[in-house]
Design a protein around this motif. Structure first.
Motif, PDB file in Angstrom:
ATOM      1  N   ASN A  23       5.872   3.384 -22.525  1.00  0.00           N
ATOM      2  CA  ASN A  23       6.728   4.349 -23.223  1.00  0.00           C
ATOM      3  C   ASN A  23       6.180   5.763 -23.117  1.00  0.00           C
ATOM      4  N   GLY A  24       4.863   5.917 -23.287  1.00  0.00           N
ATOM      5  CA  GLY A  24       4.262   7.237 -23.145  1.00  0.00           C
ATOM      6  C   GLY A  24       4.458   7.801 -21.745  1.00  0.00           C
ATOM      7  N   TYR A  25       4.238   6.970 -20.751  1.00  0.00           N
ATOM      8  CA  TYR A  25       4.414   7.389 -19.351  1.00  0.00           C
ATOM      9  C   TYR A  25       5.851   7.829 -19.089  1.00  0.00           C
ATOM     10  N   ASN A  38       3.249  10.634 -27.040  1.00  0.00           N
ATOM     11  CA  ASN A  38       2.237   9.703 -27.534  1.00  0.00           C
ATOM     12  C   ASN A  38       2.588   9.220 -28.946  1.00  0.00           C
ATOM     13  N   LEU A  39       3.105  10.104 -29.797  1.00  0.00           N
ATOM     14  CA  LEU A  39       3.485   9.732 -31.158  1.00  0.00           C
ATOM     15  C   LEU A  39       4.603   8.683 -31.150  1.00  0.00           C
ATOM     16  N   LEU A  40       5.634   8.914 -30.365  1.00  0.00           N
ATOM     17  CA  LEU A  40       6.740   7.961 -30.299  1.00  0.00           C
ATOM     18  C   LEU A  40       6.281   6.634 -29.674  1.00  0.00           C
ATOM     19  N   ALA A  41       5.499   6.710 -28.630  1.00  0.00           N
ATOM     20  CA  ALA A  41       4.979   5.497 -27.986  1.00  0.00           C
ATOM     21  C   ALA A  41       4.112   4.705 -28.970  1.00  0.00           C
ATOM     22  N   LEU A 102      -3.732  10.176 -21.274  1.00  0.00           N
ATOM     23  CA  LEU A 102      -3.098   9.244 -22.208  1.00  0.00           C
ATOM     24  C   LEU A 102      -3.679   7.847 -22.053  1.00  0.00           C
ATOM     25  N   TRP A 103      -3.885   7.402 -20.830  1.00  0.00           N
ATOM     26  CA  TRP A 103      -4.471   6.075 -20.584  1.00  0.00           C
ATOM     27  C   TRP A 103      -5.877   5.980 -21.165  1.00  0.00           C
ATOM     28  N   ILE A 104      -6.658   7.001 -20.954  1.00  0.00           N
ATOM     29  CA  ILE A 104      -8.045   6.991 -21.450  1.00  0.00           C
ATOM     30  C   ILE A 104      -8.064   6.981 -22.979  1.00  0.00           C
ATOM     31  N   SER A 105      -7.322   7.899 -23.598  1.00  0.00           N
ATOM     32  CA  SER A 105      -7.352   7.988 -25.062  1.00  0.00           C
ATOM     33  C   SER A 105      -6.805   6.725 -25.715  1.00  0.00           C
TER      34      SER A 105
END
Length: 144
Positions: A23-25, A38-41, A102-105
């Motif tokens: 979803n973030g991607y 990121n918040l919605l994902a 995003l993947w790392i965090s």
């Protein structure tokens, strides 16, 4: 028993992390701000994670769903705050692409969420006397 629970937790966690990442991607690729994406994902993954852990990972625990939801919400918000904070740092340092940051965090936050969930959010309450030391009825307590 513990290994089975750990495996189930890992499966649900991996599914929720996958849902978060996809979803973030997709939102980032659709030109959403990475922090909003990121918040919605996170919100979508939270629902997947809570239902999965309650009904699968910790189905053998005698948990109140409302109590588990409150505790898991606290854990998830701590994890999300950590995730979002690390994402801000990675984005400001420009050490990776938006998607890689995003993947790392999210991956690092998943480890934190696992530990807090295992130790607190989905831990069944102890039964009264469960940690009591058994005493033999014929034991002489006056002579140690």
């Amino acid at each position: 028993m513990m290994w089975k629970q750990m495996l189930r937790f890992g499966i649900v966690g991996a599914l929720a992390t996958f849902v978060h990442m996809v979803n973030g991607y997709l939102l980032i690729q659709a030109a959403w701000n990475p922090l909003v994406a990121n918040l919605l994902a996170f919100a979508i993954a939270f629902l997947v994670s809570f239902i999965g852990h309650l009904e699968y990972s910790f189905a053998d625990q005698d948990l109140s769903p409302s109590s588990a939801l409150r505790r898991f919400a606290v854990v998830a918000l701590i994890g999300f705050g950590f995730n979002e904070g690390l994402l801000v740092v990675l984005l400001s340092l420009s050490v990776a692409s938006d998607t890689m940051a995003l993947w790392i965090s999210t991956g690092v936050a998943a480890i934190l969420i696992f530990l807090l969930s295992r130790m607190w959010a989905f831990r069944a309450p102890r039964q009264a006397g469960s940690n009591a030391i058994p005493i033999r009825p014929d034991a002489d307590l006056n002579n140690p």
